[in-house]
Design a protein around this motif. Structure first.
Motif, PDB file in Angstrom:
ATOM      1  N   LYS A   9       0.808  -1.209   0.000  1.00  0.00           N
ATOM      2  CA  LYS A   9       0.000   0.000   0.000  1.00  0.00           C
ATOM      3  C   LYS A   9       0.844   1.264   0.000  1.00  0.00           C
ATOM      4  O   LYS A   9       0.330   2.356   0.084  1.00  0.00           O
ATOM      5  CB  LYS A   9      -0.933  -0.006   1.201  1.00  0.00           C
ATOM      6  N   THR A  10       2.126   1.128  -0.068  1.00  0.00           N
ATOM      7  CA  THR A  10       2.972   2.311   0.018  1.00  0.00           C
ATOM      8  C   THR A  10       2.852   3.210  -1.185  1.00  0.00           C
ATOM      9  O   THR A  10       3.248   4.365  -1.148  1.00  0.00           O
ATOM     10  CB  THR A  10       4.440   1.885   0.168  1.00  0.00           C
ATOM     11  N   THR A  43      -8.743   8.480   8.437  1.00  0.00           N
ATOM     12  CA  THR A  43      -7.615   7.625   8.077  1.00  0.00           C
ATOM     13  C   THR A  43      -7.478   6.442   9.011  1.00  0.00           C
ATOM     14  O   THR A  43      -6.609   5.613   8.825  1.00  0.00           O
ATOM     15  CB  THR A  43      -6.311   8.431   8.092  1.00  0.00           C
ATOM     16  N   GLU A 564      -4.885   4.865   3.396  1.00  0.00           N
ATOM     17  CA  GLU A 564      -3.689   4.031   3.513  1.00  0.00           C
ATOM     18  C   GLU A 564      -3.777   2.789   2.644  1.00  0.00           C
ATOM     19  O   GLU A 564      -2.795   2.380   2.028  1.00  0.00           O
ATOM     20  CB  GLU A 564      -3.470   3.623   4.974  1.00  0.00           C
ATOM     21  N   SER A 565      -4.950   2.180   2.557  1.00  0.00           N
ATOM     22  CA  SER A 565      -5.021   0.911   1.836  1.00  0.00           C
ATOM     23  C   SER A 565      -6.081   0.865   0.748  1.00  0.00           C
ATOM     24  O   SER A 565      -6.007   0.007  -0.130  1.00  0.00           O
ATOM     25  CB  SER A 565      -5.275  -0.240   2.812  1.00  0.00           C
ATOM     26  N   SER A 598      -4.227  -1.148   7.124  1.00  0.00           N
ATOM     27  CA  SER A 598      -3.487  -1.684   5.986  1.00  0.00           C
ATOM     28  C   SER A 598      -4.201  -2.842   5.320  1.00  0.00           C
ATOM     29  O   SER A 598      -3.872  -3.212   4.192  1.00  0.00           O
ATOM     30  CB  SER A 598      -2.092  -2.134   6.425  1.00  0.00           C
TER      31      SER A 598
END
Length: 631
Positions: A9-10, A43, A564-565, A598
């Protein structure tokens, strides 16, 4: 994309402009009428089942005036007498006693369930259901009731989702093919999911029985809708919009058709991982390991790409319009790709063998090639594919995936076998062959009803048959359950099933209408078929234990934003949805967005097949023909 693993997920990038385009956790349909409406995104989220002692769950988006209308009541209090009131535009129009449903404890022990059916009420308006049990009171979300309800209410934003998902990065004008020095133009198409800028005709090919139809399915649904259902789109002022999107999809399919005659399966960069080269490649597993499986078999999106191009050629002829490339080019592409796959398809399958997905996607390709050309050779091949598909059907109507006993189940397109047979009926003139297909459709629909109703099932959620994976292959006892098993051949892919539900809804409507003796319970179907078709859409549109409409921008409550994901959230996009509980090999229990963030892509992320299948189901449920008869 939907299979985005925790470790990848970066690559999701967050900008101020993006944040402003995202909507909040509590997002109403009224606020969402502007696609750019926004609030500060959350988030970090964790979504649990509601704890109120009395809940009334209902489709929050739209119900058909002459279709099934049902609310499910959940009650965790002490026993007591109960009743309900149906309100239209705030005024009571019907009262009655709550009807208890079978005891059900798999998801939330200690609850009792009741049913409120107000299907006979057919006046348009905004409806709510008020319930009382003892001292407890509860009121449902409001839902509009009208003709062609889901399409009329959501069609414009479902279409707009595709335009918002267009991929226009100029980098894709010249990408390398894995393990070669060749560079090709693969510009255009649609990003696959909220958190994934990759482009896919399919994925999961390494697991053989899980290939979903992705961009090519979207391109076909759009071209089919613009051509065969032009009156519907025109009546809602959407004809130019759907034509534009259909040609956008066809142009992309032309670009990813290699000179040898195969389509490129994926454009992939390990989900935006920094430093990873974006290229034409296959990939495998949760690590996104690059492979040479980038030539699309029928089941890896090739079949539906052929179908889409053939239908786009008919659309170009009908309208006098086209995209960058013209209708003659689309048809030539479709014919060349089919001729190639007819010879080489098994070589592009990970195990070297065709299975049920090859059969039904090739059948769709052949139906559309015959529609576009009228050539008898395509009818001959369609007959062979239809016979293969029917041969995979078991005595009870369920299908097997291979030449053995592995049950057919699919997280994205479980209704496509029936839909392909229904489409084939429209080109088959021989009565004996037609009857065999009608018998197969009837048996398949009977099976879906039987397995769904075999246990207590207050929401009417479509159940499925499966085997668990052992050493990467399905083995052992054949089991049944509500959700996709977590221990399956992919190794990690057990996300929510919004596309699957819409595909089954469409299959029940389209297949049911093909059978003799139409009913009057809604959608021209008997009561049990109409209820099944409605229940699958209702689940996605809010009538579920979480009371969440997975269609973003519509309903009282939508999935949370988890940058984030799960990445971007577009109005008109549909989240993956509810699953079995994490940690359950069989997918038992129930879960939605429990975290960590995540992993939230499994539930929250929007995926192009979800909106594709919802649009197709919404078309199917409107009045008029819904299969491939227009040609």
């Amino acid at each position: 994309m939907t299979c985005l693993p925790q470790s990848r997920k970066t690559g999701v990038r967050v900008t101020a402009a993006l944040a402003l385009a995202l909507s909040s956790w509590l997002h109403t349909a009224g606020a969402a009428s502007d696609p750019e409406s926004a609030a500060t995104p959350k988030t970090s989220v964790s979504v649990s089942l509601p704890t109120e002692p009395l809940l009334v769950q209902i489709n929050q988006v739209a119900l058909e005036r002459r279709g099934p209308k049902r609310a499910v009541v959940e009650y965790a209090g002490k026993a007591g007498e109960g009743g309900y009131t149906v309100l239209r535009d705030g005024k009571p129009i019907k009262r009655g006693e709550l009807r208890p449903l079978q005891p059900f404890t798999e998801w939330t022990p200690g609850k009792r369930y009741f049913d409120v059916d107000f299907s006979e009420v057919q006046e348009p308006g905004k409806y709510q259901v008020e319930v009382r049990i003892g001292e407890q009171r509860a009121l449902s979300s409001p839902v509009p009731v009208r003709d062609d309800a889901v399409f009329a209410t959501t069609g414009a934003q479902l279409l707009a989702y595709f335009k918002r998902s267009r991929h226009t990065d100029e980098t894709d004008r010249k990408l390398r093919i894995f393990q070669t020095s060749r560079k090709v133009d693969v510009w255009g198409g649609w990003q696959d999911a909220g958190g994934d800028k990759g482009k896919y005709l399919s994925h999961l090919g390494y697991a053989n029985h899980f290939n979903p139809q992705q961009a090519s399915m979207a391109a076909w649904v759009l071209a089919y809708g613009a051509h065969a259902r032009k009156d519907l789109f025109a009546a809602h002022g959407l004809q130019a919009q759907v034509e534009d999107e259909a040609f956008w999809g066809a142009d992309y399919l032309h670009r990813i058709l290699d000179a040898e005659g195969y389509f490129y399966t994926t454009v992939f960069d390990q989900w935006g991982t920094p430093g990873v080269e974006r290229m034409v490649t296959g990939y495998e597993g949760a690590a996104g390991t690059f492979t040479t499986l980038y030539r699309s078999a029928f089941r890896a999106g090739g079949g539906m790409a052929i179908a889409a191009l053939a239908r786009a050629s008919m659309l170009a002829e009908q309208t006098g319009r086209h995209g960058v490339f013209d209708g003659a080019r689309y048809l030539a592409d479709a014919e060349r790709a089919y001729a190639h796959l007819r010879r080489f398809n098994p070589q592009y399958c990970a195990d070297g063998k065709e299975n049920i997905i090859d059969d039904y996607t090739a059948l769709m390709a052949l139906v559309e090639l015959h529609n576009a050309t009228g050539q008898s050779r395509y009818l001959d091949d369609a007959r062979e594919r239809a016979a293969n598909l029917i041969a995979r059907q078991q005595a009870d109507g369920g299908f097997v995936s291979d030449g053995g006993r592995r049950p057919y189940y699919h997280a994205a397109e479980a209704g496509l076998p029936v839909i392909s047979l229904a489409a084939y009926l429209d080109i088959e003139p021989e009565q004996g062959r037609r009857q065999r297909v009608l018998d197969a459709i009837a048996s398949a629909l009977k099976y879906e009803l039987a397995i769904t109703n075999a246990v207590a099932n207050p929401y009417g959620y479509a159940r499925q048959r499966f085997q668990l994976a052992q050493d990467g292959k399905a083995a052992g006892d054949v089991l049944e359950g509500f959700f996709i098993p977590h221990r399956n051949e992919t190794g990690y892919w057990w996300q929510g099933e919004s596309a699957r539900l819409a595909s089954l809804s469409a299959a029940m409507v389209i297949g049911g209408r093909k059978l003799a003796g139409h009913g009057a319970a809604g959608y021209g179907l008997p009561v049990d078929q109409a209820a099944y078709a409605q229940s699958q859409l209702d689940w996605t549109l809010g009538r579920n234990p979480y009371g969440i409409s997975m269609l973003y921008g519509f309903g009282k409550k939508n999935p949370p934003t988890v940058l984030e994901s799960a990445g971007e959230m577009f109005v008109g996009g549909i989240s993956n949805g509810i699953t079995g509980a994490p940690g359950s090999d069989t997918g038992a229990g129930i879960s939605f967005a429990p975290g960590p963030d995540s992993e939230q892509w499994r539930w929250v992320e929007q995926w192009i097949p979800h909106t594709t299948w919802m649009l197709f189901a919404a078309m199917a449920m409107t009045t008029g023909e819904t299969t491939s008869e227009a040609r």
